[in-house]
Design a protein around this motif. Structure first.
Motif, mmCIF file in Angstrom:
data_model
loop_
_atom_site.group_PDB
_atom_site.id
_atom_site.type_symbol
_atom_site.label_atom_id
_atom_site.label_comp_id
_atom_site.label_asym_id
_atom_site.label_seq_id
_atom_site.Cartn_x
_atom_site.Cartn_y
_atom_site.Cartn_z
ATOM 1 N N GLY A 43 7.175 -2.047 -3.664
ATOM 2 C CA GLY A 43 7.389 -2.631 -4.883
ATOM 3 C C GLY A 43 6.514 -3.853 -5.276
ATOM 4 N N PHE A 44 6.036 -4.649 -4.220
ATOM 5 C CA PHE A 44 5.226 -5.558 -4.763
ATOM 6 C C PHE A 44 4.048 -5.282 -4.961
ATOM 7 N N LEU A 45 3.472 -3.843 -4.189
ATOM 8 C CA LEU A 45 2.093 -3.450 -4.660
ATOM 9 C C LEU A 45 2.085 -2.781 -6.008
ATOM 10 N N ASP A 46 3.325 -2.185 -6.222
ATOM 11 C CA ASP A 46 3.486 -1.563 -7.633
ATOM 12 C C ASP A 46 3.135 -2.669 -8.858
ATOM 13 N N ASP A 47 3.869 -3.870 -8.529
ATOM 14 C CA ASP A 47 3.645 -4.825 -9.677
ATOM 15 C C ASP A 47 2.367 -5.090 -9.631
ATOM 16 N N PRO B 121 -7.939 -11.281 -0.913
ATOM 17 C CA PRO B 121 -8.581 -10.026 -0.514
ATOM 18 C C PRO B 121 -7.737 -8.913 -0.095
ATOM 19 N N PHE B 122 -6.841 -9.166 0.844
ATOM 20 C CA PHE B 122 -5.849 -8.383 1.121
ATOM 21 C C PHE B 122 -5.096 -7.429 0.025
ATOM 22 N N LEU B 123 -4.626 -8.441 -0.708
ATOM 23 C CA LEU B 123 -3.715 -8.158 -1.966
ATOM 24 C C LEU B 123 -4.331 -7.135 -2.766
ATOM 25 N N HIS B 124 -5.637 -7.608 -3.212
ATOM 26 C CA HIS B 124 -6.381 -7.002 -3.953
ATOM 27 C C HIS B 124 -6.729 -5.491 -3.550
ATOM 28 N N THR C 204 -5.386 -1.545 -5.225
ATOM 29 C CA THR C 204 -6.388 -0.906 -5.780
ATOM 30 C C THR C 204 -6.772 0.376 -5.288
ATOM 31 N N ASP C 205 -6.442 1.488 -5.820
ATOM 32 C CA ASP C 205 -6.470 2.776 -5.314
ATOM 33 C C ASP C 205 -7.915 3.215 -4.954
ATOM 34 N N SER C 206 -9.132 2.719 -5.628
ATOM 35 C CA SER C 206 -10.272 2.968 -5.416
ATOM 36 C C SER C 206 -10.826 2.117 -4.280
ATOM 37 N N ARG D 152 -0.302 -2.234 -11.540
ATOM 38 C CA ARG D 152 -0.080 -2.114 -12.825
ATOM 39 C C ARG D 152 -1.421 -2.585 -13.692
ATOM 40 N N ASP D 153 -2.120 -3.642 -13.018
ATOM 41 C CA ASP D 153 -3.135 -4.036 -13.891
ATOM 42 C C ASP D 153 -4.014 -4.654 -12.699
ATOM 43 N N HIS D 154 -4.625 -3.882 -11.686
ATOM 44 C CA HIS D 154 -5.122 -4.327 -10.545
ATOM 45 C C HIS D 154 -6.525 -4.647 -10.765
ATOM 46 N N HIS D 155 -7.018 -4.381 -11.899
ATOM 47 C CA HIS D 155 -8.433 -4.898 -12.137
ATOM 48 C C HIS D 155 -8.623 -6.574 -12.759
#
Length: 235
Positions: free
Chosen positions: A196-200, A116-119, A123-125, A203-206
């Motif tokens: 960098g980890f968050l950017d990866d 849940p933290f990483l998601h 996720t910008d929204s 890219r497809d956070h859904h």
């Protein structure tokens, strides 16, 4: 910059506060989340917060008094949401195991806490995005005496993981358990702070499946580490 001294009642919403006043407080706290996440506590001034919020400095002083009280209010504002998000994650994992749709071992317990933290952070929204990044940066300032009581409130979240491990892995001695939780949290803080980890992830956070694929090596690593901390069975 010298911060203004706190006024009596500063940092608390007075009864009968106007909708306009509540909106202004919300703007200030939103701005604080963004800036504390980006620059940390020491790297953010009241002037920065006022500029980001689009309000006059006098309004920041009026509603909160000083930066310390802004931080306290910003942390309190979404703490209940974060706790409920983590609790719901554990509840889903346990329900799936009870329905025969998986297991709920150490790796699943760690996943229920970390994912849940990483998601949210990727996720910008997500309403918790800036809050989670903010709190991860603030933990770097935990040793500051004036911040410790505020940041100590976050222990209620880590307690969820500790309690689950006590239930599902009773063979882990208490000292080892607390050390394991500390190391998991330290690694999680680093992952959330790493652009960098968050950017990866972003890219497809859904895609929850993709998020789990990227995080799975860390989840396995933490789970095996916790297993190694268990006392051997008596023979």
């Amino acid at each position: 910059m010298t911060e203004a001294k706190s006024k009596p009642g500063a940092g608390r919403t007075p009864k009968g506060g106007t909708p306009k006043g509540e909106a202004t407080r919300g703007q200030i706290l939103d701005a604080s989340e963004i800036l504390f996440a980006r620059n940390g506590y020491l790297g953010t001034s009241l002037r920065d917060i006022a500029h980001e919020a689009g309000v006059r400095m006098g309004l920041v002083h009026y509603h909160f008094g000083n930066k310390h009280l802004i931080l306290d209010a910003a942390l309190e504002r979404k703490l209940a949401l974060l706790r409920s998000t983590i609790e719901e994650s554990f509840a889903r994992g346990q329900a799936q195991a009870e329905e025969g749709r998986g297991r709920f071992g150490l790796e699943e317990i760690v996943a229920a806490f970390i994912l849940p933290f990483l998601h949210a952070a990727s996720t910008d929204s997500d309403p918790l995005r800036n809050y989670i990044v903010m709190t991860s940066h603030l933990m770097s300032s935990y040793r500051m005496p004036e911040l410790r009581p505020i940041l100590g409130k976050l222990s209620a979240v880590s307690q969820i993981l500790t309690d689950q491990l006590r239930i599902h892995a009773p063979a882990i001695p208490e000292n080892n358990l607390l050390a394991g939780v500390y190391l998991i949290e330290a690694a999680l803080i680093f992952m959330v702070q790493d652009p960098g980890f968050l950017d990866d992830l972003s890219r497809d956070h859904h895609s929850v499946a993709r998020l789990e694929d990227m995080a799975s090596p860390a989840l396995r690593f933490f789970a095996r580490g916790l297993e190694s901390l268990q006392e051997p069975s008596a023979t």
